[in-house]
Design a protein around this motif. Structure first.
Motif, mmCIF file in Angstrom:
data_model
loop_
_atom_site.group_PDB
_atom_site.id
_atom_site.type_symbol
_atom_site.label_atom_id
_atom_site.label_comp_id
_atom_site.label_asym_id
_atom_site.label_seq_id
_atom_site.Cartn_x
_atom_site.Cartn_y
_atom_site.Cartn_z
ATOM 1 N N THR A 1 0.572 -1.499 0.420
ATOM 2 C CA THR A 1 0.263 -0.252 -0.115
ATOM 3 C C THR A 1 1.324 1.237 -0.105
ATOM 4 O OG1 THR A 1 -1.546 -1.383 1.251
ATOM 5 C CG2 THR A 1 -1.945 1.188 1.505
ATOM 6 N N PHE A 2 2.086 1.128 0.956
ATOM 7 C CA PHE A 2 2.787 2.019 0.982
ATOM 8 C C PHE A 2 3.584 2.572 -0.421
ATOM 9 C CE2 PHE A 2 7.152 3.525 2.013
ATOM 10 C CZ PHE A 2 6.835 4.773 2.408
ATOM 11 N N VAL A 3 4.114 1.069 -0.897
ATOM 12 C CA VAL A 3 5.047 1.356 -1.849
ATOM 13 C C VAL A 3 4.019 2.583 -2.835
ATOM 14 C CG1 VAL A 3 6.128 0.762 -4.273
ATOM 15 C CG2 VAL A 3 6.439 0.232 -1.390
ATOM 16 N N ALA A 4 2.888 1.517 -3.464
ATOM 17 C CA ALA A 4 1.705 2.256 -3.753
ATOM 18 C C ALA A 4 0.910 2.808 -4.195
ATOM 19 C CB ALA A 4 0.457 1.378 -4.259
ATOM 20 N N MET A 5 1.459 4.195 -2.599
ATOM 21 C CA MET A 5 0.637 5.175 -3.236
ATOM 22 C C MET A 5 1.842 6.467 -2.927
ATOM 23 S SD MET A 5 -2.508 6.746 -2.015
ATOM 24 C CE MET A 5 -2.616 5.247 -0.596
ATOM 25 N N ARG A 6 3.044 5.640 -3.043
ATOM 26 C CA ARG A 6 3.660 6.809 -3.167
ATOM 27 C C ARG A 6 4.001 7.591 -4.251
ATOM 28 N NH1 ARG A 6 9.384 5.450 -0.738
ATOM 29 N NH2 ARG A 6 9.243 3.504 -1.477
ATOM 30 N N PHE B 1 7.521 22.129 2.740
ATOM 31 C CA PHE B 1 8.279 21.847 1.398
ATOM 32 C C PHE B 1 7.697 20.039 2.032
ATOM 33 C CE2 PHE B 1 11.129 19.597 -1.557
ATOM 34 C CZ PHE B 1 10.514 19.492 -2.709
ATOM 35 N N ILE B 2 6.970 19.497 -0.014
ATOM 36 C CA ILE B 2 7.448 18.573 0.409
ATOM 37 C C ILE B 2 7.463 17.619 -1.230
ATOM 38 C CG2 ILE B 2 5.665 17.495 2.280
ATOM 39 C CD1 ILE B 2 3.254 17.844 0.870
ATOM 40 N N ASP B 3 7.966 16.699 -1.483
ATOM 41 C CA ASP B 3 7.852 15.478 -2.486
ATOM 42 C C ASP B 3 7.643 14.336 -1.882
ATOM 43 O OD1 ASP B 3 10.226 14.356 -1.778
ATOM 44 O OD2 ASP B 3 11.381 15.532 -3.252
ATOM 45 N N PRO B 4 7.328 13.270 -2.596
ATOM 46 C CA PRO B 4 6.819 12.307 -2.966
ATOM 47 C C PRO B 4 7.908 11.492 -1.747
ATOM 48 C CG PRO B 4 6.427 12.313 -5.284
ATOM 49 C CD PRO B 4 7.383 13.420 -4.331
ATOM 50 N N ASP B 5 9.342 11.599 -1.794
ATOM 51 C CA ASP B 5 10.548 11.158 -1.592
ATOM 52 C C ASP B 5 10.472 11.147 -0.280
ATOM 53 O OD1 ASP B 5 11.077 9.005 -3.804
ATOM 54 O OD2 ASP B 5 11.502 10.280 -4.701
ATOM 55 N N ILE B 6 9.894 12.389 0.449
ATOM 56 C CA ILE B 6 10.599 12.431 1.494
ATOM 57 C C ILE B 6 9.229 12.403 2.518
ATOM 58 C CG2 ILE B 6 12.636 14.671 1.333
ATOM 59 C CD1 ILE B 6 10.371 16.684 2.118
ATOM 60 N N ALA B 7 7.662 12.247 1.741
ATOM 61 C CA ALA B 7 6.549 12.342 2.682
ATOM 62 C C ALA B 7 6.239 10.402 2.916
ATOM 63 C CB ALA B 7 5.509 13.102 1.941
ATOM 64 N N PHE B 8 6.640 9.844 1.955
ATOM 65 C CA PHE B 8 6.713 8.816 2.161
ATOM 66 C C PHE B 8 7.692 8.354 2.074
ATOM 67 C CE2 PHE B 8 2.786 9.729 -0.597
ATOM 68 C CZ PHE B 8 1.289 9.028 0.407
ATOM 69 N N VAL B 9 8.171 8.533 3.245
ATOM 70 C CA VAL B 9 9.816 7.800 3.279
ATOM 71 C C VAL B 9 9.616 6.578 4.472
ATOM 72 C CG1 VAL B 9 10.198 9.244 5.601
ATOM 73 C CG2 VAL B 9 12.377 7.881 4.590
ATOM 74 N N GLU B 10 10.089 5.565 4.164
ATOM 75 C CA GLU B 10 10.260 4.296 4.367
ATOM 76 C C GLU B 10 10.857 4.315 6.010
ATOM 77 O OE1 GLU B 10 11.728 4.303 2.014
ATOM 78 O OE2 GLU B 10 10.555 2.315 0.365
ATOM 79 N N VAL B 11 11.604 4.914 6.454
ATOM 80 C CA VAL B 11 12.396 5.474 7.575
ATOM 81 C C VAL B 11 11.199 5.687 8.324
ATOM 82 C CG1 VAL B 11 14.381 6.731 8.782
ATOM 83 C CG2 VAL B 11 14.266 6.368 6.591
ATOM 84 N N ARG B 12 10.020 6.380 8.086
ATOM 85 C CA ARG B 12 8.578 6.685 9.382
ATOM 86 C C ARG B 12 8.394 5.721 9.563
ATOM 87 N NH1 ARG B 12 8.619 12.356 9.217
ATOM 88 N NH2 ARG B 12 8.875 12.147 7.243
ATOM 89 N N THR B 13 8.440 4.414 9.444
ATOM 90 C CA THR B 13 7.850 3.117 8.914
ATOM 91 C C THR B 13 8.825 2.651 10.302
ATOM 92 O OG1 THR B 13 6.533 3.102 7.534
ATOM 93 C CG2 THR B 13 6.195 1.459 9.341
#
Lengths: 297, 392
Positions: B156-161, B260-272
């Motif tokens: 879900t995470f990868v697809a949403m990004r 500022f947001i872009d897909p790679d900093i808003a959806f980042v694996e490190v947060r999980t």
């Protein structure tokens, strides 16, 4: 019509790439019950090895397939002995988290060694053979397909004919019974893990001329391997062929018919396939060594 | 601070925590709770006073705000991962959705799609969207058990990004979105501190309610809970939805501060990864564990790993393996008899039972009758404990 046949050819060629990609993942899961969350990272390591060989020795990725296989197999053997063996009898989630840790380590180790730059590997088997004015075969991917099919046949023969192959299948079917009849389970697992990591490394070397090599290319590949395995059934060699082709053709169709964003949608497609397959048909489309028991409690 | 200085500070902090934990382990449970509450109150007062001090800089406040974000996300992750036992490997997706919906609504003007919204309504809508998405996606993925749920959420995470990346007119694609700049570090610090404290109290309260016991019952024996007439799906999805909502809230707050947001900093694996590791280090399924664990990890990174920035994820991976293998109950978990360890959690789904290849049935099925009896008994206990705790 010619666009359609072109997409079909692309899809089959892409399917070849996914076939070599998924075999190791599927068999580790089917035989050992370990979901190798670091699968994409092992592909990435194989790709980097091929890139290094190309950069330093000028060697073609197709020529380094065997060395890469043995390096990754040795790595897999050691990893199985020191880490995977500890978690194999524990619940799935423990091994899942441990492999997750391995994937983080590999990503960042590769980033430290090679930086996060995108690398591209060259091969002489490049270009396209045109069949007609608008239909052509992408040579690199076609060669990958041929190698993948050769690996598939060899693997199938190995699992069906040799004694080691038979003990691997026995271990997958019933661990206890296999132990009772005198199969050294630890040895079988070590061989399986080494073999699968070797194949995964080969997959990395082969796709290095197709996909850019970079430290974080792993997770989408793991997801695709997962989706294909969910479709094809755990550890099923023939099923892997079917699942890989289905995913390859779906992706090629998306890339062709959905303007611009089709390639990005491919990941989304794998995700939808994955969830749908797990929910609707957990035993896989083609039957495997054992069912993906996703909804049983 | 030099490397040695920061290592010294960290060793001091770690030693203090270790001594506190050992001290807490030695005293009786009732006293322990009072001491724990006292310690928490002291830390809270310290955190409230901190921005008022002369020499506290804005960047230090921002770092602490980020710490609070990490802690908040970990508490949310623990609601599904720890209480219900559904280990979510894509939790950062709700954070990203919260950040992106906030960003999209606030930058409508610059995109020429209408009038940009103010922050607060954007944030509310954003968390609402995250909650709705969590409810919808949860209904599908929460049918899957154990590792399959984890992987489906990772998907879900990868697809949403990727979906965000391709929805270019709305999200700015890979280029990202710039939010209207607004800098008031103390305000956001206090807002997030309040949120984290509220969330912590909420979790503590929830653990004592009937709903909380239901969640734990699902974790301990889902089939048994179902047999006792608990609608497990509704309860699971409810807590998942709340978790998504709350994480979306933190995402929106983060987006506005980051501007500022872009897909790679808003959806980042490190947060999980941070949420999973922080919770596991502190203690899966405990109330305070995620707070202690993720704050500890965050400080560890800020104080020591900041000097070895390239290495920190590598070390984190090693640490994850270490925690899983050697400290499965976590720091708080070793103190609390009610918690679960990650290994006991999954053994009932995927114990080492072997599966027959032809029928796909388990060898254990031969013992089915005995199993059912055992299941009914344990379900009985769960229901009794749920009633007892619900009545408190």
């Amino acid at each position: 019509m010619s666009t359609f046949s072109q997409a079909l050819i692309n899809g089959i060629a892409l399917g070849g790439m996914y076939l070599i990609l998924v075999l190791g993942f599927s068999i580790i899961w089917g035989v050992m019950g370990v979901i190798n969350l670091a699968h994409g990272e092992f592909v990435m390591v194989g790709a980097y090895l091929a890139w290094v060989a190309n950069e330093w020795l000028g060697s073609d990725p197709f020529l380094v397939v065997l060395p890469v296989f043995f390096i990754l197999a040795a790595f897999g053997f050691v990893l199985q002995r020191i880490l995977v063996n500890r978690v194999i009898d524990r619940p799935h989630l423990v091994s899942l988290l441990v492999m997750f840790g391995v994937s983080i380590i590999l990503q960042n180790a590769m980033k430290l060694i090679f930086s996060a730059d995108f690398r591209r590997n060259d091969t002489v088997l490049d270009g396209a053979w045109s069949l007609s004015e608008r239909v052509s075969i992408p040579v690199t991917k076609f060669m990958v397909l041929l190698v993948a099919l050769a690996v598939l046949v060899a693997l199938h023969q190995f699992l069906q004919r040799t004694r080691t192959g038979k003990s691997i299948r026995a271990a997958a079917q019933n661990r206890e019974a296999a132990r009772i009849v005198g199969i050294d389970i630890n040895k079988v697992y070590a061989i399986t893990f080494a073999l699968c990591l070797g194949m995964t490394g080969v997959a990395g070397a082969l796709i290095s001329p197709i996909l850019s090599v970079q430290p974080f290319q792993g997770p989408p590949l793991t997801l695709k391997a997962f989706a294909i395995t969910a479709m094809s059934g755990l550890g099923s060699v023939k099923g892997a062929l079917g699942g890989a082709m289905v995913l390859g053709i779906i992706e090629a169709m998306l890339a062709l018919y959905v303007d611009k964003i089709g390639t990005n949608l491919a990941v989304v497609a794998s995700f939808v396939i994955l969830v749908a397959a797990l929910v609707l048909r957990p035993q896989g489309l083609f039957g495997g060594l054992r069912p993906v028991d996703a909804t049983a409690s | 601070m030099g490397i040695l200085g920061s290592i010294a500070v960290f060793v001091g902090v770690a030693a203090a925590i270790a001594l506190t934990l050992v001290g807490l382990a030695l005293i009786p449970q009732r006293v322990r709770r009072m001491v724990g509450i006292g310690l928490g109150a002291v830390i809270l007062v310290g955190l409230i006073v901190l921005p008022l001090l002369e020499h506290t800089t804005n960047s230090e406040l921002f770092t602490l705000t980020l710490l609070l974000t990490t802690v908040g996300v970990s508490i949310n992750w623990n609601l599904t991962g720890g209480f219900t036992g559904y280990v979510d490997f894509g939790h950062a997706v709700w954070f990203g959705i919260g950040a992106y919906v906030t960003g999209i609504l606030m930058s409508l003007q610059t995109n020429g799609l209408g009038i940009g919204w103010p922050f607060v309504p954007s944030l509310i809508v954003a968390s609402g969207v995250a909650a709705v998405m969590a409810a919808l996606i949860g209904r599908a993925t929460m049918r899957l058990k154990g590792p399959y749920f984890s992987i489906a959420m990772l998907g879900t995470f990868v697809a949403m990004r990727e979906i965000v990346r391709v929805s270019e007119p709305l999200t700015g694609g890979g280029v990202g979105l710039t939010l209207p700049p607004y800098q008031n570090r103390p305000l956001f610090y206090y807002v997030q501190l309040g949120l984290v404290v509220a969330l912590l109290l909420f979790t503590w309260w929830l653990r004592g309610t009937r709903f909380g016991s239901t969640l734990v019952a699902i974790r301990e024996d889902e089939l048994g809970a179902e047999m006792r007439g608990i609608n497990t799906t509704r309860n699971k999805v409810a807590v998942f939805t709340f978790s998504g909502f709350s994480t979306g809230l933190f995402g929106g707050l983060w987006a506005y501060q980051n501007t500022f947001i872009d897909p790679d900093i808003a959806f980042v694996e490190v947060r999980t990864i941070d949420a999973v590791m922080g919770t596991m280090l502190g203690g899966l399924g405990t109330v305070t564990g995620p707070v202690v664990g993720s704050a500890f990890l965050f400080l560890l990174r800020e104080l020591i790993w900041a000097n070895f920035l390239d290495w920190h994820l590598l070390i984190q991976g090693l640490l994850l393996i270490g925690i899983v293998l050697f400290l499965p109950k976590g720091m708080i978990g070793v103190l609390d008899p009610r918690t679960t360890s990650i290994s006991s959690l999954w053994s009932k789904y995927f114990g080492s039972e072997t599966v027959d290849v032809h029928t796909g049935t388990s060898v254990m099925d031969a013992l089915e009758d005995d199993d059912t009896t055992a299941m009914a008994v344990s379900a009985d206990e769960v229901a009794v404990s749920a009633e007892a705790e619900g009545g408190q």
